[in-house]
Design a protein around this motif. Sequence first.
Motif, PDB file in Angstrom:
ATOM      1  N   GLU A   1       7.076   0.080  13.787  1.00  0.00           N
ATOM      2  CA  GLU A   1       5.684   0.486  13.958  1.00  0.00           C
ATOM      3  C   GLU A   1       4.894   0.114  12.716  1.00  0.00           C
ATOM      4  OE1 GLU A   1       4.835   4.460  15.388  1.00  0.00           O
ATOM      5  OE2 GLU A   1       6.950   4.705  15.867  1.00  0.00           O
ATOM      6  N   LYS A   2       3.774  -0.478  12.897  1.00  0.00           N
ATOM      7  CA  LYS A   2       2.899  -0.822  11.776  1.00  0.00           C
ATOM      8  C   LYS A   2       2.159   0.427  11.317  1.00  0.00           C
ATOM      9  CE  LYS A   2       4.024  -5.075  11.884  1.00  0.00           C
ATOM     10  NZ  LYS A   2       5.253  -5.305  11.182  1.00  0.00           N
ATOM     11  N   PRO A   3       1.915   0.564  10.009  1.00  0.00           N
ATOM     12  CA  PRO A   3       1.234   1.766   9.493  1.00  0.00           C
ATOM     13  C   PRO A   3      -0.098   2.065  10.180  1.00  0.00           C
ATOM     14  CG  PRO A   3       2.098   0.479   7.686  1.00  0.00           C
ATOM     15  CD  PRO A   3       2.303  -0.331   8.946  1.00  0.00           C
TER      16      PRO A   3
ATOM     17  N   GLN B   1       0.853  -1.177   0.000  1.00  0.00           N
ATOM     18  CA  GLN B   1       0.000   0.000   0.000  1.00  0.00           C
ATOM     19  C   GLN B   1       0.895   1.234   0.000  1.00  0.00           C
ATOM     20  OE1 GLN B   1      -2.982  -0.018   3.029  1.00  0.00           O
ATOM     21  NE2 GLN B   1      -3.682   2.042   2.566  1.00  0.00           N
ATOM     22  N   LYS B   2       0.511   2.268  -0.731  1.00  0.00           N
ATOM     23  CA  LYS B   2       1.282   3.507  -0.755  1.00  0.00           C
ATOM     24  C   LYS B   2       0.893   4.394   0.419  1.00  0.00           C
ATOM     25  CE  LYS B   2       2.474   4.241  -5.534  1.00  0.00           C
ATOM     26  NZ  LYS B   2       2.391   5.145  -6.681  1.00  0.00           N
ATOM     27  N   TYR B   3       1.888   4.999   1.013  1.00  0.00           N
ATOM     28  CA  TYR B   3       1.682   5.968   2.083  1.00  0.00           C
ATOM     29  C   TYR B   3       2.402   7.251   1.708  1.00  0.00           C
ATOM     30  CZ  TYR B   3      -0.166   2.353   5.125  1.00  0.00           C
ATOM     31  OH  TYR B   3      -0.940   1.364   5.673  1.00  0.00           O
TER      32      TYR B   3
END
Length: 75
Positions: free
Chosen positions: A55-57, A4-6
């Motif tokens: 850390e998870k998104p 997934q793009k962040y």
Amino acid sequence: MATQKYHFPILIEQDEDDIFIVSCPVFKGCHSYGKTIDEAMKNIQEVIEMCLEEEKPNSLNHFIGFREIEMQVAV
């Protein structure tokens, strides 16, 4: 594995030695630097990848944004 793009905010500053300092305020301690903006941006991507391992998104701080303040300052 799905990806997934962040979009992460990046703060760019330049120190007295003309080194570009970059920070990602979404993560505590997420800083890097480079002799050029491009080098600094490449380096901060590597640091962000390391931060994402910790850390998870889904648990990221919700970044609000940057603001400026205008002030009269005696010089």
